[in-house]
Design an enzyme around this catalytic site. Structure first.
Site, PDB file in Angstrom:
ATOM      1  N   SER A 193      99.925  70.259 110.099  1.00  0.00           N
ATOM      2  CA  SER A 193     100.749  70.329 111.158  1.00  0.00           C
ATOM      3  C   SER A 193     101.038  71.558 111.864  1.00  0.00           C
ATOM      4  O   SER A 193     100.513  72.685 111.232  1.00  0.00           O
ATOM      5  CB  SER A 193     102.551  70.236 110.385  1.00  0.00           C
ATOM      6  N   GLU A 228      93.667  58.829 111.783  1.00  0.00           N
ATOM      7  CA  GLU A 228      94.162  60.174 111.445  1.00  0.00           C
ATOM      8  C   GLU A 228      93.524  60.395 110.057  1.00  0.00           C
ATOM      9  O   GLU A 228      94.300  59.829 109.092  1.00  0.00           O
ATOM     10  CB  GLU A 228      95.725  60.454 111.492  1.00  0.00           C
ATOM     11  N   TYR A 232      96.561  56.284 109.341  1.00  0.00           N
ATOM     12  CA  TYR A 232      96.152  57.076 108.475  1.00  0.00           C
ATOM     13  C   TYR A 232      94.982  56.750 107.357  1.00  0.00           C
ATOM     14  O   TYR A 232      94.982  55.411 107.268  1.00  0.00           O
ATOM     15  CB  TYR A 232      97.203  57.678 107.679  1.00  0.00           C
ATOM     16  N   HIS A 253      97.884  68.709 114.131  1.00  0.00           N
ATOM     17  CA  HIS A 253      98.528  67.644 114.785  1.00  0.00           C
ATOM     18  C   HIS A 253      99.156  68.277 116.283  1.00  0.00           C
ATOM     19  O   HIS A 253      99.715  69.887 116.399  1.00  0.00           O
ATOM     20  CB  HIS A 253      99.823  67.238 114.239  1.00  0.00           C
TER      21      HIS A 253
END
Length: 582
Positions: free
Chosen positions: A255, A464, A502, A207
């Site tokens: 992340s 995503e 997502y 991300h």
């Protein structure tokens, strides 16, 4: 040998206080420009004259508005030389880029509304960078390489480890091993002239959220910094006008911030100016790995790309797909449904971006459960069958927003009191203005694309995809393409061509973490994508003249009068102050 050209153009948007795209926060507004945002393009032509156009943008996502306007412009400029199937638009997914760039209403709420000048500036940058890339085409060799980040490189962590560990094919990871619960491989396409690296494309999923939601400046985040560092390094070696693209792979559950023991305490120590330094460091890790992998003066060590350019693309309605039993664990009658957002979506993610307060989420969960019980209790009710099917598709999701039906807990949107939140106030304003009566809140009809560059097949996904969801799509396409011996590698690029939330695996979805709550079309969303990508891969194996698949479907046009009512052009201060007064 291919003819290849590249170029980058700045996206010229002046920060005026509109909300940025990504965190969905009313307060996350752009008043400054920290770094330039770019459209970076590469044009590749094979010996038969087939052209592949790839453009990566420092944006949160691509929208249908961006893609359709770009296609329209390129069709006018390039005429018969342009094949929209062979255009790939990608986003870096920076959360510090402009909002208000889509025709659909929901993700534009914080901006507030649709901002036409943002869309115009983005399309201008794309088209100019592509035109210049075409004009700069020269003999170029292309090589492929992969490189893994060492385990100790602090570049990425899985932010949804409980959901990840539900997948049967993974090695279960502890809270201390979240940095290993992801694909640490970077995939690279290097462009060489006279055996010297000139430009590159990197695919690695993480991300672009090094910068949090309390900052107020446009910025390229980690991917933007990676590109800037790499281009500067090549310039220092004498390369003129290099373009380096750092695009996304499976970033859905990945992340750039530590996830594990004391994760919030660690995240909260990185504030303000330190966040920019953190983003630069993450970008530096990506840049250094990319340049180490492909910056070899003897590219013979790398895999040379040879062969034709080809592509297939089809728009599919993800809200209404019957799932073949092979992708539904043998179940018959599995289907996707209209898009729905779960309470987990509104809760946000624990480190990258918290959503509504916990007490509000608890209330939402209670109400969603009560509504569910009520709807399945009365078999004679007129909407009983419809809700039975909806809950079968959506599984354990605690549905708060039926985005397709435009209902919140079964009531038409516009009923929650504006005093609760400025975003609700803006939604109510749009409802009262008649701005979303016939317009979708989110996309349902989205493009799926497979591009062939010699022996590489690139699966281009909107939205995503989590690490394992993306891996399953790649495996599905790979199994299909084994019939074509000349295709040796299958890679995945995400945030391509449109955005629809997502995609998690069926197992991850059962956890209903943020990613599952934002998997809009239910627990069979990934299965739908796999089955459709399998069909596209089968078409790619055929000669162009023998292909037979849907190339006509497109999203329904948005009523222009409603779009105009959602446009806060010139009325930003009033809209923001009204929201803040709430």
């Amino acid at each position: 040998m291919y003819q290849v050209g590249w170029d980058k153009q700045q996206i010229k948007i002046t920060p005026k206080g509109y909300a940025m795209f990504g965190y969905g926060q009313w307060s996350h507004r752009a008043y400054e420009q920290r770094t330039a945002l770019y459209a970076r393009s590469v044009s590749i032509v094979d010996q038969h004259g087939n052209r592949l156009l790839m453009c990566c943008l420092d944006l949160g996502c691509i929208t249908h508005a961006i893609r359709s306007q770009t296609v329209e412009r390129l069709t006018q400029i390039l005429d018969s030389q342009f094949d929209e199937n062979q255009l790939v638009l990608m986003a870096t997914h920076t959360h510090s880029g402009p909002g208000g760039c889509g025709y659909e209403a929901l993700y534009n709420m914080p901006t507030p509304g649709f901002v036409p000048e943002h869309l115009t500036a983005i399309v201008e940058a794309i088209v100019l960078s592509i035109q210049n890339a075409i004009a700069s085409e020269q003999d170029t060799e292309i090589f492929l390489e992969t490189q893994h980040f060492p385990e100790h490189t602090a570049v990425a962590w899985n932010r949804s480890i409980k959901a990840y560990n539900r997948n049967p094919e993974v090695l279960s990871r502890t809270e201390a091993e979240t940095h290993l619960a992801l694909n640490r491989e970077m995939q690279l396409i290097g462009f060489y002239r006279e055996q010297k690296l000139q430009s590159l494309i990197s695919l690695f999923g993480v991300h672009a959220t090094c910068l949090g939601n309390s900052l107020n400046a446009y910025d390229g985040d980690n991917k933007g910094y990676a590109a800037a560092f790499s281009e500067q390094a090549l310039i220092e070696q004498g390369v003129q006008n290099p373009v380096t693209i750092f695009a996304q792979a499976t970033a859905g559950d990945v992340s750039p911030h530590f996830h594990g023991k004391d994760q919030l305490k660690i995240r909260n120590q990185i504030k303000g100016e330190q966040e920019y330094q953190y983003a630069q460091q993450n970008g530096r890790y990506q840049s250094e790995l990319a340049l180490t992998a492909v910056q070899q003066t003897i590219p013979e060590k790398l895999q040379k790309v040879e062969g034709k350019i080809d592509a297939v693309m089809s728009y599919v309605d993800l809200s209404n797909i019957e799932i073949p039993a092979e992708f539904a664990y043998g179940q018959l009658g599995a289907k996707t449904s209209q898009p729905c957002h779960g309470t987990a979506f509104f809760a946000g993610t624990p480190v990258d971006g918290l959503g509504a307060p916990k007490f509000l989420i608890k209330g939402m969960q209670f109400l969603a459960d009560q509504f569910h019980k009520q709807k399945i209790k009365h078999p004679k009710a007129a909407d009983f069958a419809a809700y039975q099917q909806l809950y079968a598709s959506q599984g354990p999701k605690q549905i708060l927003l039926e985005a397709g039906a435009k209902k919140i807990l079964g009531q038409p949107i516009g009923f929650p009191p504006s005093i609760l939140d400025p975003l609700i106030a803006e939604m109510n304003r749009q409802v009262k203005a008649g701005a979303i009566q016939h317009s979708p809140l989110v996309p349902s009809v989205v493009p799926l694309q497979i591009v062939r560059l010699g022996q590489l097949a690139l699966v281009c996904c909107p939205g995503e995809f989590t690490t394992i969801a993306g891996q399953r799509v790649v495996d599905t396409v790979k199994q299909t393409l084994t019939a074509q011996v000349s295709i040796e590698r299958v890679w995945l690029a995400s945030y391509c061509n449109d955005y629809m939330g997502y995609v998690t695996t069926y197992e991850e979805y059962q956890q209903q973490a943020y990613e599952g709550g934002h998997t809009l079309f239910g627990q069979w969303t990934l299965a739908a994508c796999q089955s459709k990508f399998k069909g596209l891969a089968e078409q790619l194996l055929l000669e162009k003249t023998k292909r037979h698949y849907d190339e006509m479907t497109r999203p329904q046009p948005i009523p222009e009068n409603e779009l105009a009512k959602r446009t806060n052009h010139g009325n930003l201060k009033t809209a923001v102050s009204q929201g803040e007064a709430v």
